[in-house]
Motif scaffolding. Structure first.
Motif, PDB file in Angstrom:
ATOM      1  N   ARG A   1      -2.105  11.917  -8.389  1.00 28.63           N
ATOM      2  CA  ARG A   1      -3.270  11.729  -7.522  1.00 28.63           C
ATOM      3  C   ARG A   1      -3.079  12.631  -6.310  1.00 28.63           C
ATOM      4  O   ARG A   1      -2.138  12.472  -5.555  1.00 28.63           O
TER       5      ARG A   1
ATOM      6  N   GLN B   1       1.088  10.314  -5.584  1.00 28.24           N
ATOM      7  CA  GLN B   1       1.751   9.484  -6.598  1.00 28.24           C
ATOM      8  C   GLN B   1       1.266   9.884  -7.978  1.00 28.24           C
ATOM      9  O   GLN B   1       0.275  10.590  -8.126  1.00 28.24           O
TER      10      GLN B   1
ATOM     11  N   ALA C   1       2.716   6.041 -12.748  1.00 28.08           N
ATOM     12  CA  ALA C   1       3.683   4.935 -12.670  1.00 28.08           C
ATOM     13  C   ALA C   1       3.568   4.195 -11.340  1.00 28.08           C
ATOM     14  O   ALA C   1       3.871   3.005 -11.263  1.00 28.08           O
ATOM     15  N   GLY C   2       3.156   4.885 -10.299  1.00 27.71           N
ATOM     16  CA  GLY C   2       3.008   4.254  -8.987  1.00 27.71           C
ATOM     17  C   GLY C   2       4.245   4.413  -8.119  1.00 27.71           C
ATOM     18  O   GLY C   2       5.359   4.625  -8.615  1.00 27.71           O
ATOM     19  N   THR C   3       4.041   4.270  -6.824  1.00 28.88           N
ATOM     20  CA  THR C   3       5.088   4.563  -5.845  1.00 28.88           C
ATOM     21  C   THR C   3       6.342   3.711  -6.049  1.00 28.88           C
ATOM     22  O   THR C   3       7.464   4.206  -5.939  1.00 28.88           O
ATOM     23  N   ILE C   4       6.160   2.429  -6.338  1.00 25.81           N
ATOM     24  CA  ILE C   4       7.327   1.542  -6.458  1.00 25.81           C
ATOM     25  C   ILE C   4       8.196   1.968  -7.644  1.00 25.81           C
ATOM     26  O   ILE C   4       9.415   2.125  -7.513  1.00 25.81           O
ATOM     27  N   GLU C   5       7.567   2.202  -8.806  1.00 27.67           N
ATOM     28  CA  GLU C   5       8.321   2.645  -9.992  1.00 27.67           C
ATOM     29  C   GLU C   5       9.005   3.991  -9.744  1.00 27.67           C
ATOM     30  O   GLU C   5      10.141   4.215 -10.180  1.00 27.67           O
TER      31      GLU C   5
ATOM     32  N   ALA D   1       4.396   9.733  -1.545  1.00 25.73           N
ATOM     33  CA  ALA D   1       4.555   8.360  -1.042  1.00 25.73           C
ATOM     34  C   ALA D   1       5.970   7.859  -1.324  1.00 25.73           C
ATOM     35  O   ALA D   1       6.615   7.263  -0.459  1.00 25.73           O
TER      36      ALA D   1
ATOM     37  N   ASN E   1       8.496   9.470   0.893  1.00 27.36           N
ATOM     38  CA  ASN E   1       8.551   8.867   2.221  1.00 27.36           C
ATOM     39  C   ASN E   1       9.344   7.556   2.231  1.00 27.36           C
ATOM     40  O   ASN E   1      10.172   7.335   3.109  1.00 27.36           O
TER      41      ASN E   1
ATOM     42  N   ARG F   1       3.454  -0.638  10.502  1.00 28.92           N
ATOM     43  CA  ARG F   1       3.010   0.700  10.093  1.00 28.92           C
ATOM     44  C   ARG F   1       3.222   1.693  11.228  1.00 28.92           C
ATOM     45  O   ARG F   1       3.349   1.303  12.395  1.00 28.92           O
TER      46      ARG F   1
ATOM     47  N   PRO G   1       6.889  -0.827   3.653  1.00 29.12           N
ATOM     48  CA  PRO G   1       7.706  -1.652   2.764  1.00 29.12           C
ATOM     49  C   PRO G   1       8.814  -0.769   2.182  1.00 29.12           C
ATOM     50  O   PRO G   1       8.597   0.418   1.954  1.00 29.12           O
TER      51      PRO G   1
ATOM     52  N   PRO H   1      10.775  -0.346  -1.068  1.00 31.25           N
ATOM     53  CA  PRO H   1      10.667  -0.849  -2.448  1.00 31.25           C
ATOM     54  C   PRO H   1      11.989  -1.253  -3.086  1.00 31.25           C
ATOM     55  O   PRO H   1      12.012  -2.189  -3.879  1.00 31.25           O
TER      56      PRO H   1
END
Lengths: 131, 368
Positions: free
Chosen positions: B21, B33, B36-40, B231, B234, B301, B321, B323
């Motif tokens: 994205r 990202q 899978a997404g930022t956490i994965e 993301a 960071n 934030r 957060p 992760p």
């Protein structure tokens, strides 16, 4: 890919509502959840709280950012999705299903007619992407 | 700004193919990202291997008989300590002791250095160094357009990269580099990163980027390799308490205030900003960058104001957060009297006051 279920009504704030009788179930759209990224916290209202249309009724936070939640129509909160407290990722994995956020008792069913259809919302999203 | 006006790395099409994205990141069209997404992505780097396109980063070269003298003059760390093939984290500073940028200085030889700089600072750094290069017999060149840079990070980075290169990666120590070939393409292979994990950053000619990216994924498949976006970059660097220019450090924060005294070698001789930094060291700091953990439920934030005893005393410079640690953490400048570990304070998060506490850093440290 983003989905746009035909039976739902949508807003330009990227919320959806599913109307069953006097009750509307509200959540954020697949597009919105994709834009947010991994959701880590959802702040929901209390049962019994009353809102006008387009009021802030909560907040959704992802790793990267946060977004306010807006009521698509006016009404009273009769249930919130308690599951999201422990499993906020449902907003990403099932935005139109288990990731729902609140159920409202509608105060004026005619407000639904002012919302976007699935097709109108899809066109809106596409126009946002082109900017 | 439409995406056609944004700067693109050589891997732009590849990012789209991998489902990235894309966002406008300081004028660059970069993946924030992947599916899978930022956490994965974050967890892949902590537990296996993840790959980042960091081709937007800038590369400057300093060559000439007085290359070292020039670098010593504009940077805070002591580049004379570097051996051939060694790398050093350093500060490029204004006379006020504040940051032009934070950089990595690579020594190829006594008259040849290579500097990796932050993307958005490339032109500024290049101009700054040139402007202060006058008296030295050395030349600065901006090579940014000639390099793609890919970061392969995580405990499985070495196993992923080894089959593709013509040298023994085990022999490269942390913060050292070698010149070799990756899949036949000449590359600078350095054991560095911005994630707090073991890993490598490779620099090579942009035209080979797509092929090398795909090869890395083929090789890392058995380790469940993931492409990682900005993301995750960071959140990973924040857990490792690596500062981010523009957030935690900039032209208003000195090297000492940023708690980077270890890159501030006041005894090495004169350099731009030394007088001010020496004065600050002698007089003592009035504020310092600290790490904190939010002890209430909630996420601090960037830019959230900080309160102690009803008074606003500072601001969150990075808040997110974490992760891997599954906590909400951040960095902030606090008045020096409030920087002790365990100091409690409040953060105003959109009108809500969250309790937080100064904690030891780095938040995350890998086991060796």
């Amino acid at each position: 890919m983003a989905e746009y279920p035909e039976e739902l009504h949508f807003t330009k704030d990227h919320e959806w509502i599913r109307v069953e009788g006097e009750v509307g179930t509200v959540g954020i759209t697949g597009f919105a959840s994709e834009q947010l990224g991994d959701v880590v916290h959802v702040q929901l209202p209390r049962v019994g709280e009353k809102f006008a249309a387009h009021d802030t009724f909560g907040e959704v936070e992802s790793v990267k950012t946060f977004s306010e939640l807006y009521t698509p129509v006016s009404g009273e909160i009769i249930e919130v999705n308690e599951q999201l407290a422990d499993a906020p990722e449902l907003v990403n994995t099932s935005p139109y299903g288990d990731g729902w956020m609140a159920k409202m008792k509608l105060s004026d069913a005619s407000e639904i007619d002012k919302l976007l259809t699935s097709k109108e919302y899809e066109d809106f999203v596409e126009s946002q992407k082109e900017e | 700004m439409s995406s056609t006006q944004l700067k693109k790395t050589a891997l732009n099409e590849t990012h789209r193919k991998y489902g990235g994205r894309m966002i406008d990141f300081g004028g660059w069209d970069m993946p924030v990202q992947y599916p899978a997404g930022t956490i994965e992505e974050h967890l892949a780097v902590r537990t296996a291997v993840g790959v980042f396109d960091v081709s937007h980063m800038g590369e400057l070269e300093v060559r000439g008989p007085q290359a070292l003298d020039m670098i010593q003059h504009v940077t805070t760390n002591d580049a004379s300590k570097l051996g051939d093939g060694q790398i050093q984290y350093s500060g490029l500073t204004y006379p006020e002791g504040t940051f032009v940028d934070d950089i990595l200085v690579h020594r190829f030889g006594p008259d040849h250095y290579f500097i990796c700089v932050n993307a958005s600072n490339t032109d500024k750094d290049f101009d700054w160094i040139r402007q202060h290069a006058g008296d030295y017999n050395a030349e600065v060149t901006n090579l940014s357009a000639h390099y793609s840079q890919i970061a392969i990070q995580g405990p499985k980075a070495i196993e992923t990269l080894q089959p593709l290169v013509d040298l023994e990666l085990n022999e490269i120590k942390y913060y050292w580099f070698r010149q070799g070939k990756i899949d036949g393409v000449p590359a600078i292979i350095s054991r560095t990163g911005y994630t707090g994990e073991d890993g490598f950053e490779i620099y090579f000619t942009p035209s080979e980027s797509d092929r090398i990216w795909d090869k890395i994924f083929e090789s890392g498949k058995r380790h469940k390799i993931l492409p990682c976006g900005l993301a995750a970059r960071n959140t990973l660097r924040l857990e490792a308490k690596m500062t981010l220019y523009g957030n935690d450090i900039d032209n208003t924060t000195t090297v000492l205030e940023a708690d980077l005294g270890w890159i501030c070698k006041l005894a090495k001789g004169d350099f731009i900003g030394r007088d001010r930094l020496l004065e600050q060291k002698e007089k003592g700091l009035t504020r310092k960058l600290v790490g904190f953990e939010v002890t209430d439920k909630g996420i601090a934030r960037d830019h959230n104001p900080i309160y102690i005893g009803g008074a606003e005393v500072g601001m969150v410079t990075s808040g997110s957060p974490a992760p891997f640690l599954k906590k909400n953490i951040g960095l902030a400048y606090l008045p020096i009297e409030h920087t002790a570990i365990g100091t409690k304070f409040e953060i105003d998060v959109r009108g809500r006051r969250l309790n937080a506490e100064v904690v030891p850093t780095p938040f995350y440290k890998r086991s060796k």
